[in-house]
Scaffold this motif. Structure first.
Motif, mmCIF file in Angstrom:
data_model
loop_
_atom_site.group_PDB
_atom_site.id
_atom_site.type_symbol
_atom_site.label_atom_id
_atom_site.label_comp_id
_atom_site.label_asym_id
_atom_site.label_seq_id
_atom_site.Cartn_x
_atom_site.Cartn_y
_atom_site.Cartn_z
ATOM 1 N N ASN A 1 33.089 29.170 41.435
ATOM 2 C CA ASN A 1 32.514 28.443 40.309
ATOM 3 C C ASN A 1 31.086 28.064 40.674
ATOM 4 O O ASN A 1 30.815 27.673 41.819
ATOM 5 C CB ASN A 1 33.299 27.169 40.006
ATOM 6 N N GLU B 1 32.110 21.864 36.328
ATOM 7 C CA GLU B 1 32.739 21.937 35.008
ATOM 8 C C GLU B 1 32.192 23.118 34.222
ATOM 9 O O GLU B 1 31.106 23.605 34.489
ATOM 10 C CB GLU B 1 32.473 20.646 34.225
ATOM 11 N N THR C 1 29.851 22.925 44.973
ATOM 12 C CA THR C 1 30.932 23.497 44.164
ATOM 13 C C THR C 1 31.201 24.942 44.570
ATOM 14 O O THR C 1 32.350 25.352 44.751
ATOM 15 C CB THR C 1 30.581 23.426 42.664
ATOM 16 N N THR D 1 34.781 26.339 46.118
ATOM 17 C CA THR D 1 35.632 27.221 45.305
ATOM 18 C C THR D 1 35.613 28.684 45.744
ATOM 19 O O THR D 1 36.399 29.486 45.239
ATOM 20 C CB THR D 1 35.228 27.141 43.820
ATOM 21 N N SER E 1 35.197 35.287 44.293
ATOM 22 C CA SER E 1 35.481 34.474 43.109
ATOM 23 C C SER E 1 35.021 33.053 43.422
ATOM 24 O O SER E 1 35.301 32.545 44.507
ATOM 25 C CB SER E 1 36.967 34.467 42.790
ATOM 26 N N ASP F 1 33.742 26.509 31.561
ATOM 27 C CA ASP F 1 34.361 27.829 31.715
ATOM 28 C C ASP F 1 33.355 28.906 32.066
ATOM 29 O O ASP F 1 33.684 29.880 32.722
ATOM 30 C CB ASP F 1 35.099 28.212 30.422
ATOM 31 N N ASP F 2 32.113 28.756 31.574
ATOM 32 C CA ASP F 2 31.110 29.780 31.851
ATOM 33 C C ASP F 2 30.571 29.680 33.281
ATOM 34 O O ASP F 2 29.699 30.442 33.677
ATOM 35 C CB ASP F 2 29.961 29.708 30.840
ATOM 36 N N SER F 3 31.114 28.788 34.087
ATOM 37 C CA SER F 3 30.673 28.647 35.464
ATOM 38 C C SER F 3 31.486 29.518 36.427
ATOM 39 O O SER F 3 31.108 29.714 37.565
ATOM 40 C CB SER F 3 30.731 27.172 35.850
ATOM 41 N N LYS F 4 32.583 30.105 35.967
ATOM 42 C CA LYS F 4 33.425 30.958 36.821
ATOM 43 C C LYS F 4 32.776 32.342 36.981
ATOM 44 O O LYS F 4 32.281 32.913 36.015
ATOM 45 C CB LYS F 4 34.812 31.116 36.217
ATOM 46 N N ARG F 5 32.796 32.843 38.200
ATOM 47 C CA ARG F 5 32.240 34.158 38.481
ATOM 48 C C ARG F 5 33.209 34.968 39.326
ATOM 49 O O ARG F 5 33.917 34.437 40.184
ATOM 50 C CB ARG F 5 30.913 34.059 39.248
ATOM 51 N N THR G 1 32.382 39.510 35.732
ATOM 52 C CA THR G 1 32.219 38.473 34.717
ATOM 53 C C THR G 1 31.319 38.956 33.582
ATOM 54 O O THR G 1 31.639 38.785 32.412
ATOM 55 C CB THR G 1 31.613 37.201 35.354
#
Length: 157
Positions: free
Chosen positions: A110, A114, A87, A91, A108, A116-120, A142
């Protein structure tokens, strides 16, 4: 034949990272093809002050109290301990802004497929030293922290 296929797949999967430029390449090294732990001594030549002072304090803490968690107990480039490499690789987007002998590279990505808290979003500050881009600091947009500002070895004496 497989290495060629893998290289072609990586260039397709990371078109932005592959074309971003030399400062971005210094950062990309820590994410693909596999994540590397920034504080590992074998990567020290890729860093400069002020973050090298934290790495030295972390090394000292590990030597003095090897059974305790050291100062850096997570992967600074990920702002996490756990991640899914597939992932992250898929990404990862790198953008760079160069100003003379300094640069900022924003990574940026993930951590997982899955959540939302996986985005950095990480900002890597670099300095050109002897013609090579070296990492001076890492900031998490983040989680709002800066690697060089993390406490380490706070003495109670």
């Amino acid at each position: 034949m497989k290495p060629i296929v893998l290289a072609a797949a990586m260039s397709i999967a990371l078109p932005g990272a592959a074309l971003a430029g030399p400062a971005s390449n210094a950062v990309k090294f820590f994410y693909v093809p596999s994540v590397k732990f920034e504080a590992d001594a074998k990567y020290r030549d890729r860093f400069t002050e002020p973050v090298t002072r934290l790495f030295e304090a972390n090394d000292k803490a590990q030597k003095e109290k090897p059974d305790e968690v050291s100062c850096i107990d997570f992967d600074p480039g990920l702002d996490a301990q756990d991640f899914d490499q597939k992932t992250l690789s898929k990404t990862l987007k790198l953008t760079e802004a160069v100003n003379g002998d300094t640069a900022e590279v924003t990574a940026s990505f993930n951590l997982f497929p899955e959540g939302d808290d996986s985005k950095r979003e990480m900002v890597w500050s670099l300095k050109k030293v002897d013609g090579k881009w070296k990492i001076a600091d890492i900031t998490s947009k983040t989680s709002d922290w800066k690697l060089s500002a993390l406490g380490c070895g706070a003495s109670t004496e």
